[in-house]
Design a protein around this motif. Sequence first.
Motif: not given
Length: 204
Positions: A75-82, A101-112
């Motif tokens: 399945q589709r899996v992505a990583l998020i990290s700070g 996805v870096p955790k430094t992204l703004p919340a709205k950008s994370l959602v997008n």
Amino acid sequence: MRVLIADDHDLLRDTLVAFLGAEDGIEMGSAASFEEACERIESDAPYNLVLLDYKMPGMNGLDGLETALGMKGGQRVALISGEASREIAEKALEMGAAGFVPKTLPAKSLVNAVRFMAMGEKYAPIDFMTAPDPEEAHPLAKTLTRRELEVLEGLSAGKSNKEIARDLDLTEPTIKLHMKTLYRKLKVNNRTQAAIVAHDAGLF
């Protein structure tokens, strides 16, 4: 669209779940550890995207990504990290991750970004993926180990030894040892001087 967010950071996980859950047509699942995420992948209806925190309990870095990618026939899996490096992000994408996805992204950008990946696209922020590694940025970095660079980055951000230890999953005494080595290599006597040297060298 179904999305599973797996992260041991309660605030970030709850924020993403709240933002995405408020959107029409999105069903959310959440987990606080890799083990819990695997259980949900196996028992729940298929997810369009599984977002895994690189550092959460049980993840073991890219090993967890590989395991999750192979579950239920894939399945589709992505990583998020700070704190993961560009090298880790590149390896994750090479292994077939849907994105990084870096955790430094703004919340709205994370959602997008999550919506983008859940719809079948790959995602990795261009500025993160094209930024020079510290080792390439300045000769000074070549004298430091990656861990020393991570400690120096935390120090430069004004974090305490306790905060740096928590971020890097190390003990405070270990951070203090790294600090002593850093001071010697940078030829400085304190945190402020070390931060100034790092800033002047353009490391962070």
